[in-house]
Design an enzyme around this catalytic site. Structure first.
Site, mmCIF file in Angstrom:
data_model
loop_
_atom_site.group_PDB
_atom_site.id
_atom_site.type_symbol
_atom_site.label_atom_id
_atom_site.label_comp_id
_atom_site.label_asym_id
_atom_site.label_seq_id
_atom_site.Cartn_x
_atom_site.Cartn_y
_atom_site.Cartn_z
ATOM 1 N N ALA A 158 0.787 -1.041 -0.044
ATOM 2 C CA ALA A 158 0.150 0.051 -0.060
ATOM 3 C C ALA A 158 0.757 1.288 -0.062
ATOM 4 C CB ALA A 158 -0.761 -0.001 1.158
ATOM 5 N N GLY B 105 0.520 -5.177 0.750
ATOM 6 C CA GLY B 105 -0.716 -5.212 0.040
ATOM 7 C C GLY B 105 -0.511 -5.764 -1.452
HETATM 8 N N1 COA Z 1 4.507 3.113 -0.331
HETATM 9 C C1 COA Z 1 4.947 4.347 -1.136
HETATM 10 N N2 COA Z 1 6.136 4.492 -1.725
HETATM 11 C C2 COA Z 1 6.856 3.263 -2.092
HETATM 12 C C3 COA Z 1 6.295 2.096 -1.404
HETATM 13 C C4 COA Z 1 5.292 1.984 -0.759
HETATM 14 N N3 COA Z 1 4.867 0.714 -0.265
HETATM 15 N N4 COA Z 1 7.385 1.178 -1.874
HETATM 16 C C5 COA Z 1 8.279 1.605 -2.436
HETATM 17 N N5 COA Z 1 8.035 2.954 -2.673
HETATM 18 C C6 COA Z 1 8.875 4.277 -3.387
HETATM 19 C C7 COA Z 1 9.902 4.806 -2.676
HETATM 20 O O1 COA Z 1 9.520 5.614 -1.558
HETATM 21 C C8 COA Z 1 10.759 5.189 -3.610
HETATM 22 O O2 COA Z 1 10.191 6.750 -4.073
HETATM 23 P P1 COA Z 1 11.164 7.691 -4.214
HETATM 24 O O3 COA Z 1 12.089 7.460 -5.449
HETATM 25 O O4 COA Z 1 10.407 8.988 -4.718
HETATM 26 O O5 COA Z 1 11.968 8.052 -2.975
HETATM 27 C C9 COA Z 1 10.617 4.414 -4.776
HETATM 28 O O6 COA Z 1 9.264 3.760 -4.600
HETATM 29 C C10 COA Z 1 11.642 3.399 -4.906
HETATM 30 O O7 COA Z 1 11.921 2.522 -3.836
HETATM 31 P P2 COA Z 1 13.101 2.449 -3.113
HETATM 32 O O8 COA Z 1 12.829 2.174 -1.487
HETATM 33 O O9 COA Z 1 14.340 3.825 -3.385
HETATM 34 O O10 COA Z 1 13.661 0.984 -3.703
HETATM 35 P P3 COA Z 1 14.695 0.096 -3.032
HETATM 36 O O11 COA Z 1 15.234 -0.809 -4.144
HETATM 37 O O12 COA Z 1 15.755 0.971 -2.246
HETATM 38 O O13 COA Z 1 13.953 -0.899 -2.150
HETATM 39 C C11 COA Z 1 12.006 -2.086 -1.332
HETATM 40 C C12 COA Z 1 12.754 -1.478 -2.540
HETATM 41 C C13 COA Z 1 10.778 -2.757 -1.930
HETATM 42 C C14 COA Z 1 12.540 -3.130 -0.371
HETATM 43 C C15 COA Z 1 11.528 -0.771 -0.550
HETATM 44 O O14 COA Z 1 11.029 0.050 -1.606
HETATM 45 C C16 COA Z 1 10.521 -1.172 0.425
HETATM 46 O O15 COA Z 1 10.741 -1.506 1.698
HETATM 47 N N6 COA Z 1 9.308 -0.608 0.284
HETATM 48 C C17 COA Z 1 8.034 -0.529 1.253
HETATM 49 C C18 COA Z 1 7.671 -2.056 1.444
HETATM 50 C C19 COA Z 1 6.656 -1.780 2.526
HETATM 51 O O16 COA Z 1 7.030 -1.884 3.778
HETATM 52 N N7 COA Z 1 5.363 -2.538 2.243
HETATM 53 C C20 COA Z 1 4.376 -2.707 2.862
HETATM 54 C C21 COA Z 1 3.504 -1.387 3.022
HETATM 55 S S1 COA Z 1 1.938 -1.454 4.232
#
Ligand code: COA
Length: 260
Positions: free
Chosen positions: A66, A112
């Site tokens: 999400a 999500g």
């Molecule tokens: N909600 C909002 N934005 C998200 C997102 C989420 N769930 N997951 C990734 N993004 C965004 C990041 O904020 C980033 O945006 P920006 O470039 O404007 O800063 C972009 O997507 C790329 O993500 P980034 O974290 O830079 O990539 P990464 O390769 O370093 O890491 C993940 C990948 C998937 C490990 C990491 O993005 C992550 O942990 N995401 C959240 C996962 C999560 O907790 N999901 C459950 C939500 S309830």
């Protein structure tokens, strides 16, 4: 509805929905959830569409969860509403759709994202996909059905471990857990899903719908799944699909189901 965050491609009887916010790793914001609700609803109504595949754009993510930026300042009632609305509009909606839905998990399926994949009728993953429910790292729990569907698919102990540690699992482990049915290289993901969707599309739409209902009935605490199966089985005998399916078999030809 004009779609901004998803696109739909149709080929014959199969539709592919792609979630297209690659810069945000296809995170599900409110708009995307509404668009997906509309898209699934429209495709389900379209008689020519017999199976739906859902995937994420790019090679990195199916859906990274999400959209955290949208709910970071929510209070208790807004949080509750977020989960309730999401479950109603998308996750329960997909699970109970009459048209079979396959999740093509092409990368990260987190929070999500994994919950969406789990709401689909079954899942296929690419070999670099990673899956997990990281909500406890955010001070949350899964709110789109994850605490219910993950134990159904992988068993309580494995689900507890995934939810409590918040660790991601590899596609290979997801296969061993039964969370996904097949793991293939990225370039074979959509071809395999299309092949499976194509097998589905040969079958009776009225039977597919009743099969989905009957399987789902067994996971509802207030419904007797066996009784639901008997009702649905009986109802099949009143359909044109049943007449066509049995007649085609006896005439040694391929059935051409009218879908009624
Ligand atoms: N909600 C909002 N934005 C998200 C997102 C989420 N769930 N997951 C990734 N993004 C965004 C990041 O904020 C980033 O945006 P920006 O470039 O404007 O800063 C972009 O997507 C790329 O993500 P980034 O974290 O830079 O990539 P990464 O390769 O370093 O890491 C993940 C990948 C998937 C490990 C990491 O993005 C992550 O942990 N995401 C959240 C996962 C999560 O907790 N999901 C459950 C939500 S309830």
């Amino acid at each position: 509805m004009n779609y901004e965050n998803i696109y739909i491609e149709e080929e014959g009887s199969i539709a592919v929905i792609t979630i297209d916010r690659p810069k945000k790793l296809n995170a599900l914001n409110k708009r995307t959830i509404e668009e997906l609700h509309n898209a699934f609803g429209e495709l389900d109504e379209a008689n020519e569409i017999k199976a739906i595949i859902i995937t994420g754009s790019g090679e990195k993510a199916f859906v990274a969860g999400a959209d955290i930026s949208e709910f970071a300042d929510f209070d208790v009632s807004q949080g509750e509403q977020l989960a309730a609305q999401g479950q109603q509009l998308l996750f329960d909606f997909v699970e109970n759709l009459a048209t079979p839905v396959i999740a093509a998990v092409n990368g990260f399926a987190l929070g999500g994202g994994l919950e969406l994949a789990m709401a689909c009728h079954f899942r296929v993953a690419s070999d670099h996909a990673k899956m997990g429910l990281p909500e406890t790292t955010l001070g949350l729990i899964p709110g789109y059905g994850g605490t219910q569907r993950l134990p159904q698919l992988v068993g309580k102990g494995r689900a507890m471990e995934m939810i409590l540690t918040a660790n991601m699992i590899t596609a290979e482990k997801a296969l061993a857990y039964g969370l996904v049915n097949h793991v293939v290289p990225q370039e074979e993901l959509l071809p395999l899903c299309t092949k499976l969707a194509s097998s589905i599309s040969n079958n009776s739409p009225t039977a597919l719908k009743r099969a989905i209902n009957a399987v789902n009935a067994g996971y509802r605490y207030n419904i007797n799944g066996y009784a639901a199966e008997i009702d649905a089985f009986g109802a099949c005998f009143g359909t044109d699909d049943f007449k066509e399916g049995t007649t085609a078999f006896l005439e040694k030809r391929k059935a051409n189901f009218p879908g009624s």
